[in-house]
Scaffold this active site. Structure first.
Site, mmCIF file in Angstrom:
data_model
loop_
_atom_site.group_PDB
_atom_site.id
_atom_site.type_symbol
_atom_site.label_atom_id
_atom_site.label_comp_id
_atom_site.label_asym_id
_atom_site.label_seq_id
_atom_site.Cartn_x
_atom_site.Cartn_y
_atom_site.Cartn_z
ATOM 1 N N TYR A 170 -0.509 4.469 -0.843
ATOM 2 C CA TYR A 170 -1.340 4.109 -2.061
ATOM 3 C C TYR A 170 -2.111 5.448 -2.381
ATOM 4 O O TYR A 170 -1.707 6.738 -2.030
ATOM 5 C CB TYR A 170 -2.263 3.144 -1.496
ATOM 6 C CG TYR A 170 -2.028 1.566 -1.284
ATOM 7 C CD1 TYR A 170 -0.411 1.215 -1.132
ATOM 8 C CD2 TYR A 170 -2.708 0.541 -1.737
ATOM 9 C CE1 TYR A 170 -0.090 -0.010 -1.364
ATOM 10 C CE2 TYR A 170 -2.415 -0.455 -1.880
ATOM 11 C CZ TYR A 170 -1.166 -0.787 -1.576
ATOM 12 O OH TYR A 170 -0.745 -2.347 -1.433
ATOM 13 N N ARG A 346 2.670 -11.027 10.646
ATOM 14 C CA ARG A 346 3.902 -12.195 10.289
ATOM 15 C C ARG A 346 3.915 -13.054 11.244
ATOM 16 O O ARG A 346 4.131 -14.454 10.903
ATOM 17 C CB ARG A 346 5.150 -11.163 10.444
ATOM 18 C CG ARG A 346 5.469 -10.310 9.205
ATOM 19 C CD ARG A 346 6.718 -9.603 9.446
ATOM 20 N NE ARG A 346 6.556 -8.614 10.456
ATOM 21 C CZ ARG A 346 7.525 -7.784 10.756
ATOM 22 N NH1 ARG A 346 8.994 -8.063 10.333
ATOM 23 N NH2 ARG A 346 7.328 -7.002 11.722
#
Length: 387
Positions: A170, A346
């Site tokens: 980013y 997850r």
């Protein structure tokens, strides 16, 4: 020294969390119009009810061009009512809540946002089929201030913490990467120069909010690509962050959303499923060449631990271990090796109540198969496709 109980209360800066497990940031795609929606509130309420100490609201962009796509929270006054509803819902379940603030940089989809993205140097984004332009000095100053403004907004909205995104290539991470940062000015070249954006954002946030909320940062240990940021340099950046006193904890991550996303998401590489969420010609391109981009790495528990040990050895700053944390034994191992917190994603998508069940029965197995088919769902609504 005694090993901390992962389910006992723990201090994080000015906070006391009910346990040491953090729901790590996973882009939810539940913010139509860049505002909090009811589904996003329920998503985080469910994780809070499921037993995490703190849940992290993903990708709260600090600037319009800093979103990965248009329907992503943009930190601005119009977002306050929804953000307050979200924090209140999480607090009602007894958990804390953090806002992950940051700027997507070259990962931003300028076509979706209606404004070109920014990065350390020019870069072509295949998602938007647009060239990302190099950030000017004025852009860097504006984005640094925007991190401080976003943190202040988070305080007003009732968040307990903010997490500054410095990973995955980013904006700040693109400056840290020797591969992506080809600048010739004071923000390029040496590591000290390349680290200025990340260090500046952390300082600005600390100066703005003081000790009213906890401040974390998510830092790449390793970009996972040739010519990218590697652990030795990342440890040095982490030591500078520790020296500045800007952070209460550091969450350790890896991989590049641009160049090697599966370096973080170990397990199967769902190339076919990724292709199906895009229109042509990108769909055909992913089907043909996706395996060159979505590399499959074997899954193992605590797969980032070996690299994270380098940071634990050199730092006294509290560290959050991420990557392959699914069971009580792995959590206990992290505690025994000196990590103050663990982060999960997850496994909690599959079972939001996994923490509650682990507290009752430490032998409870996670049902996550590491198929990573949850990854393509970030372009619709993030979920486990097997749940």
């Amino acid at each position: 020294m005694s090993v901390p109980d992962v389910f006992a209360p723990a201090r994080l800066g000015p906070l006391t969390l009910r346990n040491r497990v953090i729901k790590s940031a996973t882009f939810e795609h539940m913010a139509p119009g860049a505002l909090v929606g009811d589904e996003l509130i329920e998503f985080h309420r469910a994780h809070a009810a499921g037993g995490v100490g703190m849940t992290t609201v993903a990708y709260c962009a600090v600037a319009p061009e800093g979103r990965t796509e248009f329907d992503q929270i943009l930190m601005r006054p119009e977002a306050l009512p929804g953000l307050r509803r979200l924090t209140e819902a999480v607090h009602a379940e007894g958990a804390a809540v953090s806002a992950q603030i940051g700027h997507a940089g070259p990962v931003a989809n300028g076509r979706s946002n209606g404004v070109h993205g920014l990065a350390a140097s020019a870069f072509f984004n295949p998602m938007s089929m647009q060239k990302i332009r190099p950030a000017t000095h004025a852009d860097i100053e504006r984005i640094t201030r925007a991190h401080a403004d976003a943190a202040l907004l988070a305080v007003e909205a009732g968040f307990d913490a903010v997490e500054i995104h410095m990973g995955h290539n980013y904006f700040a991470s693109s400056f840290l990467s020797p591969r992506l940062n080809r600048r010739k000015d004071e923000y390029g070249g040496s590591l000290a120069n390349r680290a200025k954006v990340a260090l500046g954002a952390a300082r600005a946030v600390r100066e703005a909010v003081g000790d009213r909320i906890a401040i974390l940062a998510k830092l790449n240990m390793d970009d996972g690509v040739g010519g990218g940021l590697r652990p030795k340099e990342s440890v040095q950046v982490a030591s500078w962050l520790e020296r500045d006193g800007s952070l209460d904890a550091l969450e350790l991550t890896a991989g590049s959303s641009l160049l090697n996303p599966m370096y973080l998401f170990r397990g199967d590489a769902p190339v076919k499923e990724f292709a199906e969420v895009f229109s042509q010609p990108l769909r055909a391109g992913i089907k043909l060449g996706g395996k060159k981009f979505l590399h499959a790495y074997p899954y193992q528990e605590a797969f980032l631990l070996e690299t994270a040990r380098l940071f634990r050895k050199e730092l006294s700053l509290p560290l959050v271990l991420l990557g392959g944390i699914t069971g009580r034994a792995t959590m206990d191992k992290a505690m025994a090796e000196g990590f103050e917190f663990v982060a999960m994603a997850r496994a909690l998508l599959r079972e939001p109540d996994l923490l509650n069940r682990l507290q009752k029965d430490p032998a409870t197995p996670s049902l996550c198969t590491h198929c990573n088919q949850c990854m393509p769902t970030i372009f619709t609504k993030t979920r486990c496709v097997l749940a």
